[in-house]
Write a protein that holds these residues in place. Structure first.
Motif, PDB file in Angstrom:
ATOM      1  N   TRP A  47      27.959  10.337  10.619  1.00  0.00           N
ATOM      2  CA  TRP A  47      27.252  11.128  11.205  1.00  0.00           C
ATOM      3  C   TRP A  47      26.197  11.401  10.626  1.00  0.00           C
ATOM      4  O   TRP A  47      26.109  10.850   8.935  1.00  0.00           O
ATOM      5  N   ILE A  51      22.342  16.422  11.014  1.00  0.00           N
ATOM      6  CA  ILE A  51      23.309  16.400  11.890  1.00  0.00           C
ATOM      7  C   ILE A  51      24.825  17.538  11.499  1.00  0.00           C
ATOM      8  O   ILE A  51      25.044  18.291  11.687  1.00  0.00           O
ATOM      9  N   LYS A  55      26.423  21.126  12.284  1.00  0.00           N
ATOM     10  CA  LYS A  55      27.980  21.149  13.014  1.00  0.00           C
ATOM     11  C   LYS A  55      29.416  21.207  12.753  1.00  0.00           C
ATOM     12  O   LYS A  55      29.987  21.476  13.103  1.00  0.00           O
TER      13      LYS A  55
END
Length: 140
Positions: A47, A51, A55
């Motif tokens: 990732w 982000i 998340k």
């Protein structure tokens, strides 16, 4: 080619079979090791840090030699070890490729230090699949 094959044959004939397995394991790329040994149980994803921080907050991330979390204004990548969609740990690196490889290497190390862990995880998987199958029968 024959000299190489002969040298390998001499070397391998002096090694016990359990030692051959450990040497072969050492030559396998960590991603391949995780895929073959823990496929379906564990997965490794990468990732972008900013982000991931939004998340997947709360997942511990190994960075700069200590545990922390992803940062919303971070510019690195997080290699994440997951099991059935649950993030276990992350590893921060400058590139996506390296982050994913380091996460695989950590997973490989854990399984080598705790060989019974993979069998335990496989047992949980079988139990989970059985439970889902039985629940599906009840709903029909």
């Amino acid at each position: 080619m024959k000299p190489i094959v002969d040298a390998l044959t001499r070397t391998l004939s002096r090694i016990e079979s359990s030692d051959i397995k450990s040497k072969a394991r050492a030559m396998v790329h960590p991603k391949q090791y995780v895929h073959e040994l823990a496929g379906g149980i564990l997965s490794v994803k990468s990732w972008r840090e900013e982000i991931f921080a939004i998340k997947k907050s709360g997942c511990p991330v190994w960075k700069d030699g200590i545990w922390g979390e992803g940062e919303r204004d971070g510019s690195n990548f997080i290699g994440v070890i997951e099991s059935y969609g649950i993030e276990l740990i992350g590893v921060e690196e400058k590139s996506s490729h390296v982050a994913r490889n380091r996460a695989c290497a950590i997973t490989m190390e854990v399984f080598e230090k705790n060989p019974d862990l993979i069998d335990t995880l496989k047992s949980f998987t079988q139990l989970f699949k059985t439970e889902v199958a039985e629940k599906g029968k009840d709903e029909t």
